[in-house]
Enzyme design. Sequence first.
Site, PDB file in Angstrom:
ATOM      1  N   TYR A 139      42.731  29.437 -24.978  1.00 26.48           N
ATOM      2  CA  TYR A 139      43.152  30.641 -24.250  1.00 26.48           C
ATOM      3  C   TYR A 139      44.497  31.185 -24.737  1.00 26.48           C
ATOM      4  O   TYR A 139      45.147  31.930 -24.021  1.00 26.48           O
ATOM      5  CB  TYR A 139      43.266  30.339 -22.753  1.00 26.48           C
ATOM      6  CG  TYR A 139      41.949  30.171 -22.018  1.00 26.48           C
ATOM      7  CD1 TYR A 139      40.729  30.212 -22.676  1.00 26.48           C
ATOM      8  CD2 TYR A 139      41.940  29.974 -20.643  1.00 26.48           C
ATOM      9  CE1 TYR A 139      39.536  30.043 -21.989  1.00 26.48           C
ATOM     10  CE2 TYR A 139      40.755  29.812 -19.944  1.00 26.48           C
ATOM     11  CZ  TYR A 139      39.550  29.846 -20.622  1.00 26.48           C
ATOM     12  OH  TYR A 139      38.379  29.685 -19.929  1.00 26.48           O
ATOM     13  N   LYS A 190      36.592  17.302 -26.104  1.00 29.23           N
ATOM     14  CA  LYS A 190      35.323  17.418 -26.818  1.00 29.23           C
ATOM     15  C   LYS A 190      35.616  16.976 -28.256  1.00 29.23           C
ATOM     16  O   LYS A 190      35.288  17.674 -29.224  1.00 29.23           O
ATOM     17  CB  LYS A 190      34.874  18.883 -26.709  1.00 29.23           C
ATOM     18  CG  LYS A 190      33.437  19.145 -26.951  1.00 29.23           C
ATOM     19  CD  LYS A 190      32.491  18.529 -25.952  1.00 29.23           C
ATOM     20  CE  LYS A 190      31.088  18.677 -26.500  1.00 29.23           C
ATOM     21  NZ  LYS A 190      30.131  17.704 -26.074  1.00 29.23           N
ATOM     22  N   ASP A 223      31.299  17.559 -21.408  1.00 31.16           N
ATOM     23  CA  ASP A 223      29.950  17.714 -20.836  1.00 31.16           C
ATOM     24  C   ASP A 223      29.626  16.553 -19.898  1.00 31.16           C
ATOM     25  O   ASP A 223      29.078  16.738 -18.808  1.00 31.16           O
ATOM     26  CB  ASP A 223      28.891  17.869 -21.940  1.00 31.16           C
ATOM     27  CG  ASP A 223      29.103  16.927 -23.117  1.00 31.16           C
ATOM     28  OD1 ASP A 223      30.116  16.198 -23.132  1.00 31.16           O
ATOM     29  OD2 ASP A 223      28.245  16.913 -24.024  1.00 31.16           O
ATOM     30  N   ASP A 247      39.604  25.133 -16.936  1.00 30.55           N
ATOM     31  CA  ASP A 247      39.192  26.328 -16.195  1.00 30.55           C
ATOM     32  C   ASP A 247      37.812  26.099 -15.587  1.00 30.55           C
ATOM     33  O   ASP A 247      37.584  26.294 -14.382  1.00 30.55           O
ATOM     34  CB  ASP A 247      39.179  27.515 -17.174  1.00 30.55           C
ATOM     35  CG  ASP A 247      38.937  28.833 -16.486  1.00 30.55           C
ATOM     36  OD1 ASP A 247      38.983  28.879 -15.249  1.00 30.55           O
ATOM     37  OD2 ASP A 247      38.700  29.830 -17.202  1.00 30.55           O
ATOM     38  N   ASP A 251      36.852  24.860 -11.363  1.00 29.67           N
ATOM     39  CA  ASP A 251      36.027  25.634 -10.425  1.00 29.67           C
ATOM     40  C   ASP A 251      34.870  24.790  -9.898  1.00 29.67           C
ATOM     41  O   ASP A 251      34.524  24.861  -8.716  1.00 29.67           O
ATOM     42  CB  ASP A 251      35.488  26.913 -11.079  1.00 29.67           C
ATOM     43  CG  ASP A 251      36.475  28.072 -10.907  1.00 29.67           C
ATOM     44  OD1 ASP A 251      37.665  27.786 -10.636  1.00 29.67           O
ATOM     45  OD2 ASP A 251      36.083  29.235 -11.039  1.00 29.67           O
TER      46      ASP A 251
END
Length: 357
Positions: A139, A190, A223, A247, A251
């Site tokens: 980001y 990851k 994941d 992010d 959520d």
Amino acid sequence: MSAHPQRIAVLPGDGIGREVIAEVMQLAEAVRRGGHLVATWEELDWGAERYLATGQAMPSGGIEYLRDFDAILVGAFGDPRIPDFAHARQILLGMRFELDLFINLRSVRCFEERLNPLKSVQARDIDLVIVRENTEGLYCGAGGTLHAGTPHEVAVQEMIVTRMGVERIIRAAFEFARARPRRKVTLVDKANVLRFAGELWQRTFGEVAAEFPDVAKDHLYADTAAMELVRNPGRFDVVVTENLFGDVLSDLAATLGGGLGLAASANLHPGRVSMFAPVHGSAPDIAGAGRANPLAAVASFGLLLRHVGHPALADALDAAVTATVRDDIVTPDLGGKRTTAEVGEAVRERMLEQLKA
Ligand code: ATP
């Protein structure tokens, strides 16, 4: 309690941000009048109306002005008349980057069995903190477009990871974990695919972890972490991760705690002014209807109080929020019929009871 009055900047913002912050301010004022908090607040009218009238969401030098405060409390920014979120970006990204708020912290607890969305897990097993790197990673805004609008169009979006950025967020995660009973940090990345960034995160994680022998550490790929958050959230205590993964996962985690109406966040730079806000946005669909749940904003104020050195007040506020939910004084998002003001009043009463006890 610190002797000098603490100065808090309050930015209600747009939509339901104004409604939920109004409740927090009444609560803060009641606590102050009761002599439990020595603080002053200054409300700033930054947001959509100002942007539409002047082309600027805040006065020039606005972000610099915030540096003099002990903390910043935000409602929400967003307005359908400004579909590109230009005003929200000016304010929120301005704060994040100019004040270098590199820690995004989401604390997730499920207070009540009936708010628990998981069948196989008890509410009390949902108690975790997500520490998201907030200033770099995918980001950071690096990249560009070539041959736009042609069949050969190319878009590049780069993930930038620095040793300094990774080290300071990992160290912050270990510090948070050290203050919690279970003392465990899980690195989520990851690294099997994003090899270069992953190697830097993993090596730094190992080095910082060695400074915290009293804190357990482990690692999951992003994941798998998403799956485990639903399957077995009790395995998590503190999660530290890159901006994009944080992010998404935060959520998901907010849902485990009862949803957007309860989810609070802190954007921190230890030792400097930091910002506290509910996770939800301005929710134009329900703005002005008295349906907004003020508890996420109230819980964000709790994080603020803890950060500026009032852990007892923060504990009392957590207990007041829990009691309000337990007594079923809740807005429609939590299945209730109460208005924003009624929930605000209930939590205020319970807070004052806590402080008397
Ligand atoms: P923005 O564009 O400012 O992010 P949004 O409406 O797209 O706003 P959110 O406000 O984050 O996104 O939330 C999505 C939906 O969830 C809202 O439209 C609203 O219906 C519901 N919601 C969010 N926050 C609350 C709240 N505090 N109380 C009740 N419902 C809420």
